[in-house]
Design a protein around this motif. Structure first.
Motif, PDB file in Angstrom:
ATOM      1  N   UNK A 176     -42.193 -33.711  20.599  1.00 32.26           N
ATOM      2  CA  UNK A 176     -42.553 -34.840  21.041  1.00 32.26           C
ATOM      3  C   UNK A 176     -43.745 -34.657  21.299  1.00 32.26           C
ATOM      4  N   UNK A 177     -44.390 -33.573  21.888  1.00 35.39           N
ATOM      5  CA  UNK A 177     -45.868 -33.821  22.385  1.00 35.39           C
ATOM      6  C   UNK A 177     -46.868 -33.663  21.058  1.00 35.39           C
ATOM      7  N   UNK A 235     -34.799 -39.787  12.967  1.00 32.39           N
ATOM      8  CA  UNK A 235     -34.630 -38.124  13.613  1.00 32.39           C
ATOM      9  C   UNK A 235     -35.930 -38.666  15.455  1.00 32.39           C
ATOM     10  N   UNK A 236     -36.977 -39.601  15.337  1.00 36.12           N
ATOM     11  CA  UNK A 236     -37.513 -39.654  16.563  1.00 36.12           C
ATOM     12  C   UNK A 236     -36.526 -40.634  17.287  1.00 36.12           C
ATOM     13  N   UNK A 237     -35.703 -41.513  17.357  1.00 38.27           N
ATOM     14  CA  UNK A 237     -34.754 -41.933  17.509  1.00 38.27           C
ATOM     15  C   UNK A 237     -33.921 -41.108  17.839  1.00 38.27           C
ATOM     16  N   UNK A 243     -33.403 -36.283  24.599  1.00 36.42           N
ATOM     17  CA  UNK A 243     -34.195 -35.338  25.102  1.00 36.42           C
ATOM     18  C   UNK A 243     -33.656 -37.017  26.361  1.00 36.42           C
ATOM     19  N   UNK A 244     -32.576 -37.729  27.097  1.00 36.04           N
ATOM     20  CA  UNK A 244     -32.493 -37.953  27.141  1.00 36.04           C
ATOM     21  C   UNK A 244     -31.398 -37.582  28.543  1.00 36.04           C
ATOM     22  N   UNK A 248     -35.507 -34.410  33.365  1.00 37.09           N
ATOM     23  CA  UNK A 248     -35.733 -33.430  34.033  1.00 37.09           C
ATOM     24  C   UNK A 248     -36.030 -32.317  33.263  1.00 37.09           C
ATOM     25  N   UNK A 249     -36.019 -31.881  32.250  1.00 34.02           N
ATOM     26  CA  UNK A 249     -36.873 -30.530  31.652  1.00 34.02           C
ATOM     27  C   UNK A 249     -37.757 -31.604  30.545  1.00 34.02           C
ATOM     28  N   UNK A 250     -36.759 -32.397  29.680  1.00 36.40           N
ATOM     29  CA  UNK A 250     -38.464 -32.874  28.589  1.00 36.40           C
ATOM     30  C   UNK A 250     -39.427 -33.907  29.009  1.00 36.40           C
ATOM     31  N   UNK A 251     -39.267 -33.821  30.901  1.00 35.67           N
ATOM     32  CA  UNK A 251     -39.800 -35.058  31.211  1.00 35.67           C
ATOM     33  C   UNK A 251     -40.962 -35.271  32.094  1.00 35.67           C
TER      34      UNK A 251
END
Length: 251
Positions: A176-177, A235-237, A243-244, A248-251
């Motif tokens: 994602x980054x 795939x992104x969606x 991730x949601x 806390x971990x992903x964002x």
């Protein structure tokens, strides 16, 4: 004597499936009785290969499929003590030693400190890696970049499960980054599992391996690129929803 290891690979798209067919033929000739587990979008390509277990797989990685090889490794470890992960664009040109044994954990033939691997690349990537190490409660000094075209994962009292689970999270975080390459994810996951990187046990296998790096020369048609754009959105969606669930971990 039952073998303690098998080979596994990822083959997404027709060119890579054709290459994996060649790899299967090589193993049939030079390592009789050894299984090759292929995670593939075209499993029917392998119906004539008795030494192949072909598992249907669609790409999970948002931008690239490289990290998807973790699924093949997980399957391999459900059947054998060691999973030799090898790129599909590899040929075996000599007899594979029958007596190969590997220590628990991860065995590689090349690795670097992860920031050394990125020192001539974008600073943004290094910043992302530092943030990730903090989120995982790791010292960045303990994280290695691992050469991913040939490595071995061996059962280690359940730590291999932790390794696969961490690889899943790290791959998604970096994808994602915009930090690509499964060697990064593997290094972080290994560090989190508490593994030291082991070397020196792949020399005999390296002696009979030829890696073509064909991905550097493959060109995609306009139609293929269009399909990739549409698949990317899907795939992104789908991965965004995952991730949601761990915001806390992903964002």
């Amino acid at each position: 004597m039952q073998k303690l290891f098998c080979f596994c690979t990822l083959a997404i798209s027709r060119p890579y499936n054709l290459l994996a067919q060649d790899l299967a033929k090589d193993l049939e000739k030079y390592s009789p009785g050894t299984l090759l587990i292929v995670y593939t979008d075209l499993p029917h390509y392998f119906k004539e290969h008795s030494n192949v277990i072909a598992c249907r797989h669609s790409q999970k990685g948002v931008r690239c499929c490289w990290n998807d090889k973790r699924f093949a490794i997980k399957k391999a470890l459900s059947m054998f003590d060691s999973a030799i992960c090898i790129d599909a664009d590899t040929r075996i040109i000599g007899y594979v030693p029958e007596d190969m044994e590997f220590l628990p954990g991860i065995t590689v033939y090349e690795h670097l400190h992860i920031l050394d691997f990125f020192k001539n690349k974008e600073k943004k990537a290094s910043n992302t890696l530092n943030r990730l190490s903090n989120k995982m409660n790791l010292s960045i000094k303990d994280v290695r970049w691992v050469q991913e075209n040939l490595f071995v994962i061996t059962k280690d009292e359940g730590k291999e499960t932790e390794f696969i689970e961490q690889w899943d999270k790290v791959a998604r975080y970096l994808d994602f980054r915009g930090v690509y390459g499964d060697g990064n994810s593997i290094g972080f996951a290994a560090a989190k599992a508490g593994w030291s990187i082991q070397e020196g046990r792949l020399n005999k296998l390296l002696a009979v391996r030829q890696h073509s790096y064909i991905s550097r020369s493959l060109k995609k048609s306009i139609l293929k690129r269009l399909k990739n754009v549409l698949a990317f959105s899907y795939r992104f969606n789908k991965e965004l929803l995952v991730t949601l669930n761990d915001f806390k971990f992903y964002y």
